[in-house]
Design a protein around this motif. Structure first.
Motif, PDB file in Angstrom:
ATOM      1  N   GLU A 158       0.849  -1.182   0.000  1.00  0.00           N
ATOM      2  CA  GLU A 158       0.000   0.000   0.000  1.00  0.00           C
ATOM      3  C   GLU A 158       0.884   1.230   0.000  1.00  0.00           C
ATOM      4  O   GLU A 158       2.102   1.153   0.242  1.00  0.00           O
ATOM      5  CB  GLU A 158      -0.909   0.027   1.242  1.00  0.00           C
ATOM      6  N   LEU A 159       0.269   2.407  -0.334  1.00  0.00           N
ATOM      7  CA  LEU A 159       1.044   3.640  -0.203  1.00  0.00           C
ATOM      8  C   LEU A 159       1.551   3.756   1.218  1.00  0.00           C
ATOM      9  O   LEU A 159       0.816   3.492   2.180  1.00  0.00           O
ATOM     10  CB  LEU A 159       0.165   4.854  -0.556  1.00  0.00           C
ATOM     11  N   MET A 160       2.804   4.149   1.349  1.00  0.00           N
ATOM     12  CA  MET A 160       3.436   4.144   2.671  1.00  0.00           C
ATOM     13  C   MET A 160       2.747   5.125   3.627  1.00  0.00           C
ATOM     14  O   MET A 160       2.306   6.197   3.232  1.00  0.00           O
ATOM     15  CB  MET A 160       4.927   4.508   2.546  1.00  0.00           C
ATOM     16  N   THR A 161       2.737   4.694   4.867  1.00  0.00           N
ATOM     17  CA  THR A 161       2.233   5.540   5.944  1.00  0.00           C
ATOM     18  C   THR A 161       3.402   5.870   6.864  1.00  0.00           C
ATOM     19  O   THR A 161       4.065   4.963   7.382  1.00  0.00           O
ATOM     20  CB  THR A 161       1.127   4.814   6.735  1.00  0.00           C
ATOM     21  N   LYS A 162       3.667   7.172   7.028  1.00  0.00           N
ATOM     22  CA  LYS A 162       4.836   7.632   7.800  1.00  0.00           C
ATOM     23  C   LYS A 162       6.099   6.908   7.312  1.00  0.00           C
ATOM     24  O   LYS A 162       6.733   6.136   8.060  1.00  0.00           O
ATOM     25  CB  LYS A 162       4.628   7.389   9.289  1.00  0.00           C
TER      26      LYS A 162
ATOM     27  N   SER B 272      13.090   9.262   9.084  1.00  0.00           N
ATOM     28  CA  SER B 272      11.835   9.669   8.436  1.00  0.00           C
ATOM     29  C   SER B 272      12.128  10.266   7.072  1.00  0.00           C
ATOM     30  O   SER B 272      13.049  11.075   6.925  1.00  0.00           O
ATOM     31  CB  SER B 272      11.090  10.705   9.298  1.00  0.00           C
ATOM     32  N   ASN B 273      11.330   9.877   6.070  1.00  0.00           N
ATOM     33  CA  ASN B 273      11.524  10.332   4.697  1.00  0.00           C
ATOM     34  C   ASN B 273      10.433  11.374   4.397  1.00  0.00           C
ATOM     35  O   ASN B 273       9.342  11.051   3.912  1.00  0.00           O
ATOM     36  CB  ASN B 273      11.435   9.154   3.723  1.00  0.00           C
ATOM     37  N   THR B 274      10.755  12.637   4.700  1.00  0.00           N
ATOM     38  CA  THR B 274       9.766  13.710   4.539  1.00  0.00           C
ATOM     39  C   THR B 274       9.400  13.928   3.088  1.00  0.00           C
ATOM     40  O   THR B 274       8.230  14.153   2.744  1.00  0.00           O
ATOM     41  CB  THR B 274      10.299  15.012   5.149  1.00  0.00           C
ATOM     42  N   GLN B 275      10.409  13.885   2.192  1.00  0.00           N
ATOM     43  CA  GLN B 275      10.123  14.110   0.778  1.00  0.00           C
ATOM     44  C   GLN B 275       9.177  13.039   0.222  1.00  0.00           C
ATOM     45  O   GLN B 275       8.254  13.338  -0.541  1.00  0.00           O
ATOM     46  CB  GLN B 275      11.433  14.121  -0.017  1.00  0.00           C
ATOM     47  N   LEU B 276       9.406  11.798   0.609  1.00  0.00           N
ATOM     48  CA  LEU B 276       8.535  10.724   0.153  1.00  0.00           C
ATOM     49  C   LEU B 276       7.120  10.892   0.732  1.00  0.00           C
ATOM     50  O   LEU B 276       6.128  10.633   0.052  1.00  0.00           O
ATOM     51  CB  LEU B 276       9.123   9.373   0.562  1.00  0.00           C
ATOM     52  N   GLU B 277       7.046  11.341   1.951  1.00  0.00           N
ATOM     53  CA  GLU B 277       5.738  11.559   2.568  1.00  0.00           C
ATOM     54  C   GLU B 277       4.963  12.655   1.838  1.00  0.00           C
ATOM     55  O   GLU B 277       3.752  12.545   1.618  1.00  0.00           O
ATOM     56  CB  GLU B 277       5.911  11.930   4.046  1.00  0.00           C
ATOM     57  N   ASN B 278       5.666  13.720   1.415  1.00  0.00           N
ATOM     58  CA  ASN B 278       5.010  14.778   0.627  1.00  0.00           C
ATOM     59  C   ASN B 278       4.538  14.246  -0.719  1.00  0.00           C
ATOM     60  O   ASN B 278       3.476  14.616  -1.215  1.00  0.00           O
ATOM     61  CB  ASN B 278       5.972  15.947   0.431  1.00  0.00           C
TER      62      ASN B 278
END
Length: 505
Positions: free
Chosen positions: A61-65, A112-118
């Motif tokens: 699934e699309l990653m969560t956090k 934490s991967n902030t860019q990926l989360e955005n």
């Protein structure tokens, strides 16, 4: 005011413009820039590739956090934490490995991967955004004529040629404001509907109270009347009960209407509130039809019925105009010559009977042989019946009703057990009701015109002095087992006469 039509060359993002009567060049140039960037981001290939990068290889699934590990791969924080916990729960001392490349990593390397989360957030926004079903493009324009959001390719199609166009972002606030205004109006209608429901319940309680008060009034008045008036009371109460049921049904129907409208208003409010929370494209999809269907919704307030019972009895009329009331049930009675005793003489019109010397009459099994009696021709099996007998100054007679099959060949005293309900006048004992034993009747005035009232279903036989309109006697309630006929027993010098209906003496 001039405008332009936008044409974008696929693959290059370049745009050319030509005159269009509805949108200004500045607005469409701005739109072109937005469309070009949107095309690049929302293209199928790019979107698919971004989705693959943003999909967790553990839960798919699309990653969560999302978090990254030492080797550079990223996963959902919760998915990688589960792997660490499972490994910690075993006795193995080996280091955790990346699920993709099997490179060892330490818990401390999680970042934490902030860019990926955005990026994931952007993908979710793209998923929520409504696209043109025909062209797969973003819906930048709103066709005022069709009331639908459309894409730039739809705008150039013959279906929308010459239509008035506006940018979605320009018309969205106005239509949202209109929908919210309707919601506000419907909420006011719903509040008023709730208020009316409370009043309606009060009306029903008041109606029940008024009916009960009227019932008590009617019962109190009718207790002062006898026998026939008891029957009148029941008739009035039946009418009152019918009136109660009919109006109560209308009141309950009125209440049900308000409950239904309240539910419908609630549904409309929820529907419009949900629509107001939608994205601009979803809100504008079919918004004109929604406005047309809901803007004129108005609470239909049922007409207020009168809560005053219409069933009213005029008791003064019942007391002082008894004759008029009884005559509503009056029937014409004539004498049956085939039942007359041989000493009885009937007039030609068979309404008058006198007693004289024995006469020779042809044999009839219906004829009375022991007592000087005669029956009326009419038989009664149902309903209310009333007839009058003029007894004059006679000194002895018996009159009333009897069953058609009473014995006629032996001397006996008429009584209910033998099928007779009658009263008698004799010189020695005066007036008597022929119950078992007989009931003496103390009459203040000598009746010249007697009234006989029969209520077949109620099992009542009543007698009245029609000179004064007063009640004389009513037999105890009986259950009649057959046809009843008028009954007369005649003494010497006491002729009886049956006046036609509506005649008085």
């Amino acid at each position: 005011m001039t405008g332009i039509t936008l044409f974008c060359h696929r693959g290059t993002g370049e745009a050319s413009f030509k005159l269009h009567p509805f949108l200004s060049p500045e607005r469409l140039q701005h739109l072109c820039r937005r469309r070009g960037s949107g095309r690049a981001m929302a293209s199928a290939t790019a979107t698919k590739k971004m989705r693959e990068e943003a999909t967790c290889s553990i839960c798919l699934e699309l990653m969560t956090k999302p978090v990254s590990i030492h080797c550079g791969h990223s996963f959902c924080r919760q998915c990688i934490e589960v792997i660490l916990e499972n490994l910690q729960g075993t006795s193995s001392l080996r280091e955790p490995q990346c699920p993709l490349c099997r490179t060892p990593f330490q818990r401390a390397s999680l970042r934490s991967n902030t860019q990926l989360e955005n990026l994931i957030q952007t993908l979710k926004e793209i998923d929520r955004e409504r696209l043109c079903e025909e062209h797969g493009e973003r819906l930048h324009l709103f066709c005022e004529d069709d009331g639908q959001p459309i894409c730039l390719l739809c705008e150039r199609s013959p279906q929308h040629r010459g239509h008035r166009m506006a940018l979605v972002e320009d018309v969205y606030p106005g239509y949202k404001e209109k929908l919210q205004a309707i919601v506000t109006k419907l909420k006011r209608e719903q509040d008023y509907c709730k208020f009316l429901k409370v009043l309606q319940k009060d009306d029903i309680r008041q109606w029940e109270k008024n009916i009960e008060l009227r019932r008590q009034e009617i019962q109190s008045e009718f207790r002062n009347l006898h026998n026939f008036l008891d029957e009148e009371e029941r008739a009035y109460l039946r009418r009152l009960q019918k009136e109660k049921e009919e109006l109560l049904a209308r009141l309950q129907e009125r209440e049900a209407s308000l409950v239904k409208q309240s539910s419908e208003l609630e549904s409309l409010i929820l529907e419009l509130e949900r629509k107001c929370e939608e994205t601009a494209q979803n809100l504008l999809q079919g918004v004109k039809d929604t406005l047309k269907r809901h803007s004129d919704v108005k609470l239909k307030i049922p007409k207020d019925p009168s809560l005053d019972p219409q069933t009213v009895s005029n008791f003064s009329e019942l007391y002082f105009d008894l004759k008029k009331m009884l005559q509503r049930y009056q029937v014409s009675v004539t004498l049956d010559p085939y039942t007359a005793h041989c000493e009885l003489i009937l007039s030609e019109e068979r309404r008058r009977v006198t007693r004289g010397s024995p006469q020779k009459k042809h044999f009839s099994i219906k004829r009375f042989h022991a007592l000087p009696c005669v029956l009326g021709c009419e038989g009664f099996t149902s309903g209310r019946r009333y007839f009058e007998v003029h007894v004059g100054e006679g000194s002895g007679w018996v009159l009333g009703v009897c069953l058609e099959n009473v014995q006629r060949d032996r001397d006996m005293t008429p009584k209910p057990q033998s099928g007779f309900w009658a009263i008698r006048l004799c010189q020695k004992k005066g007036y008597m009701a022929l119950t078992s034993p007989p009931t003496p009747l103390a009459l203040k005035e000598k009746p010249l015109l007697m009234g006989v009232f029969l209520a077949c279903e109620a099992g009542l036989v009543s007698f009245y002095n029609m000179n004064t309109g007063s009640h004389i006697f009513t037999f105890p309630r009986a259950s009649f087992s057959g046809t009843l006929r008028p009954y007369f027993q005649v003494n010497h010098c006491s002729p009886l006469f049956l006046p036609p209906p509506l005649e008085s003496f």
